[in-house]
Design an enzyme around this catalytic site. Structure first.
Site, PDB file in Angstrom:
ATOM      1  N   LYS A 136       0.807  -1.221   0.000  1.00 42.74           N
ATOM      2  CA  LYS A 136       0.000   0.000   0.000  1.00 42.74           C
ATOM      3  C   LYS A 136       0.843   1.276   0.000  1.00 42.74           C
ATOM      4  CE  LYS A 136      -4.348  -1.581   0.498  1.00 42.74           C
ATOM      5  NZ  LYS A 136      -5.512  -1.173  -0.315  1.00 42.74           N
ATOM      6  N   SER A 163      -8.919   0.903   8.288  1.00 39.30           N
ATOM      7  CA  SER A 163      -8.503   0.307   9.556  1.00 39.30           C
ATOM      8  C   SER A 163      -7.396  -0.704   9.318  1.00 39.30           C
ATOM      9  CB  SER A 163      -9.702  -0.371  10.235  1.00 39.30           C
ATOM     10  OG  SER A 163     -10.705   0.564  10.533  1.00 39.30           O
TER      11      SER A 163
END
Length: 331
Positions: free
Chosen positions: A62, A87
């Site tokens: 990511k 989250s």
């Protein structure tokens, strides 16, 4: 929510190459791992090459998309900071990318993550992100993020459903194809929101490499959507691969539909066994979502494809909650 990304590039391989030129000085060029015993377990005798994005900054691929997104913002936008809802790995990646650039980051997390998991919350806090909690549903998440933007003027950086996110994630495949000593026959990645798989498909375009996705049976909206010929908007997720509990993105799905040969669905038991093998044989800490791609390669449905030649497997992340028993111990 303001998801505008200035000067958007087209969704093409050349744009992934351009993204790599931008972020290669910021992201780790993660290593490739091999294992003769794991390769021998594939009936076609394929050599397996594991791209260890669990060793990427922030512990997951990511960081690539987050870093490229920030590179596309204007000076004024950077000064106002960035925000997102996550989250999981995207939260930590964006917080770290923001810290490296000296800008503010605001993260909306569901309240359950505050009670049950510190594996993502604590890194975000250590990177200097401001965290706001909301109830675990889409309307609450959207409302909280809107309030953050109204208060701060921060630019929303989507976790997976955005052009610059997709292009940034595709850079992992570019490195993989450069690092292996032989031409890949196929590559496989996990698919949740679809940023990594869509980016990989774009990056592999014109190379002759066959592209596959891997999805757990408890969150197989992408595979089912491909069978039905349309994107499924909701996913009733029930899987140990918590990073994949999200519907595939609006931008991502048509790319996957056009350029990905198939999404292989595996059981949680297969994911757990694959995760155990990766820990044991490669000595790599990978999370269940990451192990899904290797589980798919070991699945009979993948073997029946008769792929001859080397296979690249992108291990997407390694953020594991060490306060909980390892899944194969529970199993």
């Amino acid at each position: 929510m303001n998801a505008r990304q200035p000067e958007q590039l087209p969704l093409t391989r050349s744009s992934v190459l351009a993204a790599h030129d931008v972020i290669k000085s910021r992201a780790h060029r993660t290593p490739i791992f091999t294992s003769s015993s794991l390769s021998a377990g594939i009936t076609a005798g394929n050599n397996l090459y594991f791209k260890a994005e669990n060793l990427q900054k922030g512990g997951a691929f990511k960081f690539r998309g987050a870093s490229f997104n920030l590179s596309r913002l204007s000076h004024e936008e950077l000064q106002r900071g960035v925000c997102t809802h996550s989250s999981g790995n995207h939260a930590g990646a964006l917080a770290l990318a923001a810290k490296e650039r000296g800008i503010k980051c605001f993260v909306v997390m569901v309240s359950l993550s505050a009670k049950f998991s510190l594996v993502f919350r604590l890194p975000c806090m250590s990177y200097g992100a401001e965290i706001m909690f909301c109830e675990p549903n889409a309307p609450a998440r959207a409302a909280t993020l809107a309030m953050v933007q109204a208060r701060t003027g921060a630019t929303f950086i989507p976790p997976y459903d955005a052009i610059n996110t997709i292009l940034g994630q595709g850079t992992a495949f570019l490195e993989l194809s450069e690092q292996v000593p032989e031409k890949l026959a196929a590559v496989i990645t996990p698919v949740g929101g679809g940023g990594l798989l869509a980016g990989t498909a774009l990056a592999a375009e014109g190379t002759g490499v066959r592209v596959f996705g891997a999805e757990p049976a408890g969150a197989d909206d992408c595979a089912r959507g491909l069978e039905e010929g349309k994107r499924r908007e909701d996913v009733d997720a029930n899987t140990i691969a918590d990073g994949l509990r999200t519907p595939v993105g609006v931008l991502n799905f048509p790319i996957i539909q056009e350029k990905v040969e198939r999404v292989i669905v595996v059981s949680d038991e297969e994911v757990i066994e694959a995760m155990r093998l990766l820990w044991e044989r490669l000595k790599l800490v990978v999370e269940p979502s990451s192990a899904t791609a290797f589980a798919a390669v070991r699945n009979p449905a993948f073997r029946e494809l008769g792929i001859k030649g080397p296979i690249g497997i992108i291990l997407s992340g390694g953020n594991v909650d060490m306060s909980k028993p390892l899944p194969w111990v529970v199993l």
